[in-house]
Each structure stands twice: as structure tokens, then as C-alpha cells.
Write a protein that holds these residues in place. Structure first.
Motif, PDB file in Angstrom:
ATOM      1  N   THR A 202       0.814  -1.215   0.000  1.00 56.86           N
ATOM      2  CA  THR A 202       0.000   0.000   0.000  1.00 56.86           C
ATOM      3  C   THR A 202       0.847   1.265   0.000  1.00 56.86           C
ATOM      4  OG1 THR A 202      -0.095   0.149   2.422  1.00 56.86           O
ATOM      5  CG2 THR A 202      -1.764  -1.214   1.342  1.00 56.86           C
ATOM      6  N   GLY A 203       2.155   1.122   0.142  1.00 58.26           N
ATOM      7  CA  GLY A 203       3.033   2.276   0.284  1.00 58.26           C
ATOM      8  C   GLY A 203       3.370   2.952  -1.030  1.00 58.26           C
ATOM      9  N   PRO A 204       4.292   3.920  -0.990  1.00 56.25           N
ATOM     10  CA  PRO A 204       4.627   4.684  -2.194  1.00 56.25           C
ATOM     11  C   PRO A 204       5.210   3.841  -3.326  1.00 56.25           C
ATOM     12  CG  PRO A 204       5.364   5.842  -0.230  1.00 56.25           C
ATOM     13  CD  PRO A 204       4.935   4.469   0.213  1.00 56.25           C
ATOM     14  N   ARG A 205       5.882   2.740  -2.999  1.00 55.30           N
ATOM     15  CA  ARG A 205       6.468   1.887  -4.036  1.00 55.30           C
ATOM     16  C   ARG A 205       5.841   0.500  -3.969  1.00 55.30           C
ATOM     17  NH1 ARG A 205      11.139   3.540  -6.542  1.00 55.30           N
ATOM     18  NH2 ARG A 205      11.734   1.393  -6.951  1.00 55.30           N
ATOM     19  N   PRO A 206       5.323   0.004  -5.093  1.00 57.10           N
ATOM     20  CA  PRO A 206       4.709  -1.334  -5.086  1.00 57.10           C
ATOM     21  C   PRO A 206       5.734  -2.452  -4.962  1.00 57.10           C
ATOM     22  CG  PRO A 206       4.735  -0.419  -7.302  1.00 57.10           C
ATOM     23  CD  PRO A 206       5.233   0.665  -6.398  1.00 57.10           C
ATOM     24  N   LEU A 207       5.261  -3.592  -4.518  1.00 61.72           N
ATOM     25  CA  LEU A 207       6.060  -4.813  -4.478  1.00 61.72           C
ATOM     26  C   LEU A 207       5.682  -5.659  -5.690  1.00 61.72           C
ATOM     27  CD1 LEU A 207       5.556  -5.625  -0.690  1.00 61.72           C
ATOM     28  CD2 LEU A 207       7.469  -4.412  -1.748  1.00 61.72           C
ATOM     29  N   ASP A 208       6.667  -6.294  -6.314  1.00 61.93           N
ATOM     30  CA  ASP A 208       6.434  -7.043  -7.544  1.00 61.93           C
ATOM     31  C   ASP A 208       6.119  -8.507  -7.262  1.00 61.93           C
ATOM     32  OD1 ASP A 208       6.957  -4.767  -9.058  1.00 61.93           O
ATOM     33  OD2 ASP A 208       9.095  -5.237  -9.244  1.00 61.93           O
ATOM     34  N   PRO A 209       4.978  -9.028  -7.742  1.00 64.55           N
ATOM     35  CA  PRO A 209       4.734 -10.464  -7.658  1.00 64.55           C
ATOM     36  C   PRO A 209       5.732 -11.226  -8.534  1.00 64.55           C
ATOM     37  CG  PRO A 209       2.728  -9.233  -8.178  1.00 64.55           C
ATOM     38  CD  PRO A 209       3.880  -8.303  -8.367  1.00 64.55           C
ATOM     39  N   PRO A 210       5.944 -12.503  -8.275  1.00 63.32           N
ATOM     40  CA  PRO A 210       6.875 -13.276  -9.105  1.00 63.32           C
ATOM     41  C   PRO A 210       6.489 -13.228 -10.581  1.00 63.32           C
ATOM     42  CG  PRO A 210       6.278 -14.508  -7.131  1.00 63.32           C
ATOM     43  CD  PRO A 210       5.394 -13.301  -7.160  1.00 63.32           C
ATOM     44  N   GLY A 211       7.445 -12.888 -11.431  1.00 62.97           N
ATOM     45  CA  GLY A 211       7.216 -12.861 -12.870  1.00 62.97           C
ATOM     46  C   GLY A 211       6.558 -11.603 -13.383  1.00 62.97           C
ATOM     47  N   TRP A 212       6.375 -10.600 -12.522  1.00 62.12           N
ATOM     48  CA  TRP A 212       5.684  -9.369 -12.918  1.00 62.12           C
ATOM     49  C   TRP A 212       6.381  -8.150 -12.333  1.00 62.12           C
ATOM     50  CZ3 TRP A 212       1.496  -9.144 -16.188  1.00 62.12           C
ATOM     51  CH2 TRP A 212       0.952 -10.390 -16.543  1.00 62.12           C
ATOM     52  N   THR A 213       6.276  -7.040 -13.054  1.00 61.90           N
ATOM     53  CA  THR A 213       6.700  -5.747 -12.540  1.00 61.90           C
ATOM     54  C   THR A 213       5.474  -4.855 -12.448  1.00 61.90           C
ATOM     55  OG1 THR A 213       8.928  -5.881 -13.472  1.00 61.90           O
ATOM     56  CG2 THR A 213       8.095  -3.690 -12.967  1.00 61.90           C
ATOM     57  N   VAL A 214       5.253  -4.271 -11.282  1.00 63.02           N
ATOM     58  CA  VAL A 214       4.103  -3.407 -11.041  1.00 63.02           C
ATOM     59  C   VAL A 214       4.590  -1.985 -10.809  1.00 63.02           C
ATOM     60  CG1 VAL A 214       2.111  -2.961  -9.552  1.00 63.02           C
ATOM     61  CG2 VAL A 214       2.796  -5.317 -10.047  1.00 63.02           C
ATOM     62  N   ALA A 215       3.930  -1.013 -11.406  1.00 66.35           N
ATOM     63  CA  ALA A 215       4.284   0.396 -11.233  1.00 66.35           C
ATOM     64  C   ALA A 215       3.030   1.236 -11.192  1.00 66.35           C
ATOM     65  CB  ALA A 215       5.187   0.867 -12.373  1.00 66.35           C
TER      66      ALA A 215
END
Length: 244
Positions: A202-215
Motif C-alpha cells: 500500500t506504500g509509495p512503491r509497489p512490491l512485484d509479484p513473481p514474474g511481474w513488474t508493477v508500477a
């Protein structure tokens, strides 16, 4: 954070550049559906296919009809510009769902283009890439909505929201919701994939699930948006518009 291109539409149609992208990086387009509604409405009968027109007829409220029309006209115009075909010649299909093999997976078209569309009243976002991609945009919800839905999130995300001052929770909730929905749409399962399945933060920078980049994606105040790009087998994309 991605800075989207702004889609401009006139009554004569679209005269801007075709979407282009670097390998593994999406091209994202922002549509002001209120501003483009008149032009989109006049173009829709000659651009949208029978299924899109039928879906449009089922929408009761005019703002929802305008939003749907502008988003789908923009999608066809941009895909047509990229493929070098008329917008009404763009063939839209659905991939098989990876969970149940039903005909409701990721939207697809020919030419090796992956794309995703999301809209809420006033705004639409479209993402194009050479890899699976998902995009989502939402209005920042009221506090009562946050309270009702937080329990459906990953336990770590629910704890993060609970630790915030109450006035900060709607914005943080909108961040995590759009990140999660973008990721699930990219996978082709949508919300049926489960909001508690992955911790994207929920913070300013997302966490990436395995095999994906989230922005996150830059959108006007009162909205939140995110994009998820498949990275399996390749390093995350880099570039000036990646994250700022």
C-alpha cells in the motif's frame, strides 16, 4: 511511476502517433472521457463492432455510456494506427482463462500486441506492450468503502492500512487496489484470482509479484492507477519513464 501519453480526439478522428514501446515496457495512454465524449459518440457507430455496441446499449447512465464509448473508440483507433488498419478492422478476441479455461481471459488482437483497458467515470487508461500487460484506474474511494473491503486484501496489506491515520487510508487503499487489479488482469484471471493472493503493498512503491513488474501511473487528483507487466524470462524494463 509511468507518465502516460494523452490521447487527443477530434470529430475527424485521431491524428496522433501510433503506440510504440521498448521490449518489456508498456506504452500507456490516458483518455479524458468527458472531453472526448462528443467526438467519440459521433465516431462510435462506424468504429465499434456489434458486441461493443450491444454492451453500450445495456449501460443505463449517460456518464457510463460516454466513458465506455470514449475508451473503446480510443482503443480501436490506437490499435488500428499501430497495425496500419482501419479501426473497425481491428479484431478483438479473448484468450482462454488460465484458471478455468473459459473464454474470458486477457483481451487479445493480432499482430503480437498485448493490451489492457480500464475506465472509470471521467478517465480511461490503455496499455500496450510486447508482453502480457494489465492496467487499472479507479477513483479514490470513500472511507466507508475502504472499511468494507480491506478485509479482502492480503493480510499484510490490511495491516498496513490499519496502521495509517484514517485520513490517509483511502489513497493508500486506491494504490493497492489498482496495483492488484492490474496484476490480476495481466494474468488474465481478473478479480476472480483473489485479492488476498499476492502482497503488492500500500506504500509509495509497489512490491512485484513473481514474474511481474508493477508500477503506479500518474493520473489526475482523485484517481489512482497502476500497470503490471509480465517479466518472466527477461529483466525488468528500464528507462526514463519507468519509476520516478
Amino acid at each position: 511511476m509511468y507518465q502516460p501519453h494523452e490521447f487527443t480526439l477530434t470529430e475527424d478522428g485521431y491524428r496522433g502517433p501510433a503506440p510504440s514501446w521498448r521490449p518489456g515496457a508498456p506504452s500507456i495512454w490516458l483518455v479524458d472521457t468527458d472531453r472526448t465524449s462528443d467526438a467519440a459518440r459521433s465516431l462510435a457507430p462506424g468504429i465499434l463492432d456489434a458486441s461493443e455496441l450491444a454492451r453500450l446499449e445495456k449501460l443505463v447512465f449517460q456518464p457510463d455510456r460516454d466513458c465506455y464509448t470514449a475508451a473503446h473508440v480510443a482503443l480501436r483507433l490506437l490499435l488500428g494506427a499501430h497495425q496500419g488498419v482501419a479501426p473497425d478492422a481491428v479484431r478483438l478476441t479473448r484468450e482462454r482463462c488460465p484458471s478455468c479455461d473459459g473464454p474470458h481471459g486477457r483481451p487479445a488482437t493480432g499482430g503480437g500486441v498485448h493490451f489492457s483497458l480500464s475506465h472509470t467515470r471521467g478517465i480511461a487508461l490503455l496499455a500496450f506492450a510486447d508482453v502480457p500487460v494489465g492496467v487499472d484506474v479507479e477513483q479514490v474511494p470513500e472511507a466507508r468503502v475502504v472499511e468494507e473491503i480491506t478485509g479482502q486484501l492480503h493480510p499484510a496489506e490490511a495491516a498496513e492500512l490499519a496502521a495509517l491515520p484514517q485520513e490517509e487510508r483511502p489513497t493508500a487503499f486506491a494504490r493497492v487496489w489498482t496495483r492488484k487489479e492490474a496484476y490480476l488482469k495481466g494474468e488474465g484471471v481478473g478479480l476472480a484470482g483473489g485479492l488476498n493472493r499476492e502482497h503488492v503493498g500500500t506504500g509509495p512503491r509497489p512490491l512485484d509479484p513473481p514474474g511481474w513488474t508493477v508500477a503506479d501511473v500518474a493520473v489526475p487528483a482523485g484517481y489512482a492507477a497502476a500497470v503490471a507487466v509480465g517479466t518472466a524470462g527477461r529483466p525488468p524494463a528500464a528507462g526514463h519513464d519507468r519509476r520516478k
